[in-house]
Design an enzyme around this catalytic site. Sequence first.
Site, PDB file in Angstrom:
ATOM      1  N   SER A 250      13.311 -17.396  14.207  1.00 46.38           N
ATOM      2  CA  SER A 250      12.061 -17.379  14.963  1.00 46.38           C
ATOM      3  C   SER A 250      10.909 -16.891  14.076  1.00 46.38           C
ATOM      4  CB  SER A 250      12.256 -16.515  16.208  1.00 46.38           C
ATOM      5  OG  SER A 250      11.221 -16.682  17.132  1.00 46.38           O
ATOM      6  N   ASP A 338      14.550 -26.339  22.107  1.00 47.16           N
ATOM      7  CA  ASP A 338      13.884 -25.052  21.885  1.00 47.16           C
ATOM      8  C   ASP A 338      12.566 -25.035  22.668  1.00 47.16           C
ATOM      9  OD1 ASP A 338      12.501 -22.803  20.874  1.00 47.16           O
ATOM     10  OD2 ASP A 338      13.429 -23.017  18.896  1.00 47.16           O
ATOM     11  N   HIS A 373      16.487 -21.929  21.675  1.00 44.49           N
ATOM     12  CA  HIS A 373      15.850 -21.166  20.611  1.00 44.49           C
ATOM     13  C   HIS A 373      16.769 -20.121  19.982  1.00 44.49           C
ATOM     14  CE1 HIS A 373      12.478 -19.370  18.470  1.00 44.49           C
ATOM     15  NE2 HIS A 373      12.797 -18.193  18.942  1.00 44.49           N
TER      16      HIS A 373
END
Lengths: 441, 440
Positions: A250, A338, A373
């Site tokens: 991330s 995601d 994600h």
Amino acid sequence: CSAPLKTPSRLKQCIVKLFVQPSRGLVDEKFIILVQKAPPGYQLTVHALHKCEDGHSWEAFGHYISNAIGTVNVSEDPSLGGTYSGVEQMGLLWSLRPVPGSKPGLRLRKMNVQIPMEVTISVYQGHQTEGFMDQVPLASVVVERWYMAPGVSRIPITEDGLTATLFLPPGPGPFPGLLDLWGGGGQLVEYRASLLASHGIASLALDYLTPKITMETRKMVDLQYFEKAYKILEQHPQVHGSSIGMLGLSLGTSITLKMAAYSEVMKLRCAVCISGSHVQPVDGSMEDILKNADRTRVSEENEFIWRDLLLPVPSDLAFKVDMGRLKCPLLVVVGEDDQNWPASESAMDMKEMMEQAGNSHLLTVLSYPNAGHLIEPPYTPHARASLFRSMATREKMMALWGGETAAHSLAQEDAWRKLLVFLRENLYSGTNPGTPSLSHL
Amino acid sequence: MIVTLRLSTMSPPTSPILSVQPTRGLVDEKLKVVVESLPPGSPVTLHSLHHSEDEDYWEAFGHYVSDFRGMVSVSEDLSFGGTYTGKEDMGLLWSMRPVPGSRKGLRLRKMNVCSPMLHNISVYSGHVSEGFREQTPLTSVLVERWYMAPGVKRIDIMEKGVRGTLFIPPGPGPFPGLLDMWGGGGGLIEYRSALLASHGYVSLAMDYFNSQELESADLEFKYFETAFNIIKEHPQVIPDRVGMFGLSLGSLVTMHVAAESTIVKPRCCICVSGSHFYPRDRTIKEVIMEPRSNSHRLRIDENNHHVWRDMWIHLLDDPSKKVDVGKINCPILLVNGKDDQNVPADECAEDIALLMNAAGNGHLLSRVLYPDTGHLIEPPYSPHFRASNFKAAGVATKTVMLLWGGQTKPHSDAQEDAWRKILSFLQHNLYSSTPPRAKL
């Protein structure tokens, strides 16, 4: 609970036996669950229960029918219903979800890696879907799942203003090194680094959003913070200084790419970017990189979705990392569902940039359909959404991560295995033929 | 002292990769040890080191050669030297011995079962036979070996005069039970009970020495009956599925109780390395003292080791000095070593068979006899000791070096085979829902 416990009747005389091998394993190891000595053709539910560090209970279960000799083998037999279905050897772990009545938005994360996760695996009579706590199972065992192998040392690092933990594998070394970065939630999250150290890589988990120095001065760290962390690894007597990689998830991807492309100090041997993007103000500071979290969008269930903030991927080179500058192998892992970052679109753009620059031979993209994600080490539960405290807004809100549980769990398993192979190949000498065996995973 | 070298070459490390599975296992589980990324065809030594609770060091090692891929697999390749040779997947454990310079007469036993035994498994370059501590291995891992599975509960028992430790498997139960007794060394030895509980049996490890109550034969008998009933009456135990397990003196007690008790009815019995010499109406202390009155029969061998084996043989001819095995009415498994130098196990087993056949209950008897195997037949993969220091508990004797017998490799094979047979015997007699049959 004061209600009398229901004891299964005549089935008791058969004394059903339950085995789980290994009873103490690493989090990324598969286990075998065997139920034996049940009556043939009998309906059974295999159930997993875990009480996490926050005190919440998580459960998973599968419905089975014993065969002609009264056996159920979870790695070979299909589950006919429950929290997972089909032949799913590890379904009892990856399909864990908060028990009914739990508060919404929970996410399972191990903060103390020095003690294991304890999971109680039980067998119940019949095909049950609820009320497990009010019944006496036919049999149950306890299984330990560890993020740290025996002999791994855990060393808190506080010098140079860093808030970090170094995990060293057992043995004399020297070992390859790795900088391990998480995302926008901050905190010092150790479990992936300790697991990587259990695989022979000296790993440094780094808190760069909420380190002590930021909490005290109210100022974000600068990019030298990461270079200091790199130097700690490089200079460690048990780390092979020219064999250091970086892994980011991330927001951690943003930092990783920035360092890989622009840092004069860091000589990364390889990099891994999970669920992230190269889109960021190139000359920006940490704060600039974080400002991306300002623009949000809200879903129907009042779950905040962030992914649009960075879209469309800009063509202006001032707003994305110059991928042509990369000189080390790069593994990019993305989930196509995601909902938090436009990882998929970014990966495509990164590929184009590198093809144009002539260094695309360094790039490997792993793109997983229906994965979200939070692509984490395998066999840990999937959270499609969870409560998240954004560092930018300081508020706790529901973040939508995306992903469909079964597909996401498969992605985690595959990505982890490929990530370990990638790190081994790039951080160790590649002169010996054959890939090291990871068949027990 | 290990000196750590700092490599400053620019190329990535070429250290081999050692993987041991499982890194945390039960002591009776097999290990898979694999080394990869070695130079092809290179000689290496696989070494295991253990630092015991008594602060001694134990080691084992094997000499291997990597294949064309630079790999060594301990379960498939052969060791050409070291503390074991040949294809031995568990050699790094069972062939352990005290490191050179250690005290004499050591025996390796885990007293605290709540923590694991730690083994450092390392790879050294070349075929090394000594001086491991002065060298840096190429790589090493730490392995935990547990006597207790996760979820097994350990409970101190101090009840009705009985002292011991109860181990309960995880889960609701109910479970079959076992009364577990060791030999004349006394003390509270928990590891076998912990391991049996890890296999699904509620096990009570009994401390039947050093107890003030053990003065008269009658009281002593009641002590064992009380202990048996503590297990039987436990809410998580199936009352008619309680057996007895004894080694050495514990075997003798097992046979005696099984034959003579009117209160206690064991479902099955396991007797390891036991004799059946139990003079009627004598206490345990007196039974131990019996050899003293036959000290002229004590033999001391060329290594100054005490050999007790022959002190008992003359008792074979006297029925009043033996347990009345004709009265045993449950399946009984005898496990013995042919080279037992402490007890004439072979001759006793023969005599027991004769007596039981004559009494008509011979169908209840199963016996296994292992060649070149000594007295201390323990759970598998634990090191073998041909002799060790021994002090009989509760009796005013000095510490002597007692000869147990056995040759390391056959004895270790016997331990592995016996444990499997023991577990299968227990499974059949205590878990199976059909009425138990004696023959394995």
